[in-house]
Design a protein around this motif. Structure first.
Motif, PDB file in Angstrom:
ATOM      1  N   PHE A 162      59.116 -48.318   8.596  1.00  0.00           N
ATOM      2  CA  PHE A 162      60.008 -48.052   7.713  1.00  0.00           C
ATOM      3  C   PHE A 162      59.583 -46.725   6.774  1.00  0.00           C
ATOM      4  O   PHE A 162      58.338 -46.790   6.586  1.00  0.00           O
ATOM      5  N   GLY A 163      60.032 -45.834   6.533  1.00  0.00           N
ATOM      6  CA  GLY A 163      59.669 -44.747   5.663  1.00  0.00           C
ATOM      7  C   GLY A 163      60.688 -43.382   5.858  1.00  0.00           C
ATOM      8  O   GLY A 163      61.826 -43.377   6.215  1.00  0.00           O
ATOM      9  N   THR A 164      59.807 -42.396   5.323  1.00  0.00           N
ATOM     10  CA  THR A 164      60.391 -41.077   5.257  1.00  0.00           C
ATOM     11  C   THR A 164      59.792 -40.096   5.998  1.00  0.00           C
ATOM     12  O   THR A 164      58.501 -40.171   6.162  1.00  0.00           O
ATOM     13  N   ALA A 165      60.343 -39.039   6.609  1.00  0.00           N
ATOM     14  CA  ALA A 165      59.924 -38.041   7.535  1.00  0.00           C
ATOM     15  C   ALA A 165      58.814 -37.411   6.385  1.00  0.00           C
ATOM     16  O   ALA A 165      58.987 -36.785   5.200  1.00  0.00           O
ATOM     17  N   ALA A 166      57.703 -37.104   7.132  1.00  0.00           N
ATOM     18  CA  ALA A 166      56.481 -36.611   6.159  1.00  0.00           C
ATOM     19  C   ALA A 166      56.810 -34.953   5.562  1.00  0.00           C
ATOM     20  O   ALA A 166      56.547 -34.469   4.612  1.00  0.00           O
ATOM     21  N   VAL A 167      57.794 -34.363   6.378  1.00  0.00           N
ATOM     22  CA  VAL A 167      57.833 -33.000   6.257  1.00  0.00           C
ATOM     23  C   VAL A 167      59.578 -32.797   6.062  1.00  0.00           C
ATOM     24  O   VAL A 167      60.334 -32.563   7.158  1.00  0.00           O
TER      25      VAL A 167
END
Ligand SMILES: [Ca+2]
Ligand SMILES: [Ca+2]
Ligand SMILES: [Ca+2]
Length: 193
Positions: A162-167
């Protein structure tokens, strides 16, 4: 004058960037591919099919990829680079499993090792998340899991990140758009002077 313009543009862009990043929530990361090396039973697609059997499910269940020995490795590739802040992994309860991560699939760092003595059940499959593993958030496109010790009989049923796109592209575009808008406004003002 030029300095003040760019400083103001920068300030607005920075405020917008904070807004963009603070509103993005961690979500289940899309996996492009899942691969296994060595000899194992059942399809590696089970590792990312969203099906997590109940804790205590037998290690050779049809819901699991299971194997003997510590040679096999299992690798998930995300559809891009992500800032990962949570993992869910269900493994056989009485073994050690090392979790590694990588940006390029070649250079690996160890994130965490689940130990035999970790967990909540004394038989069958056991589920671990960040709340159990206490790792720091990391940036990666690949996650790899390998059994490193135990009773030589190993199993995994699911690996989720789970996370968010780095860019975050929408944020980048918004910044670019804001920069254009601000310079247009100031140019129009300058022309009218
Ligand atoms: Ca599964
Ligand atoms: Ca255990
Ligand atoms: Ca075992």
């Amino acid at each position: 004058m030029q300095f003040r313009l760019s400083a103001k543009t920068f300030a607005i862009a920075a405020i917008l960037a904070v807004g963009v990043y603070s509103t993005s929530n961690a979500a289940l990361i899309t996996v492009n591919s899942v691969d296994g090396t060595g000899s194992y039973n059942n399809s590696v697609s089970l590792l990312t099919d969203g099906n997590i059997p109940g804790n205590g499910t037998g290690w050779t269940s049809d819901t699991n990829v299971w194997w003997y020995g510590t040679a096999p490795t299992f690798t998930l590739k995300f559809n891009s680079v992500y800032n990962v802040n949570d993992l869910l992994i269900q493994v056989d309860n009485n073994d050690d499993y090392r979790i590694d991560y990588s940006l390029n699939g070649t250079d690996w760092s160890t994130l965490h090792t689940i130990s035999v003595t970790d967990g909540t059940v004394g038989w069958g499959m056991d589920t671990f998340t960040q709340a159990d593993m206490h790792f720091s958030p990391f940036t990666a496109q690949y996650i790899r899991v390998q059994a490193t010790g135990g009773d030589d009989m190993y199993a995994i049923s699911e690996i989720q990140a789970f996370g968010t796109a780095a860019v975050p592209e929408p944020g980048t575009l918004a910044l670019f758009g804001t920069g254009l808008l601000v310079s247009q406004v100031f140019r129009k003002r300058k022309e009218s002077l």
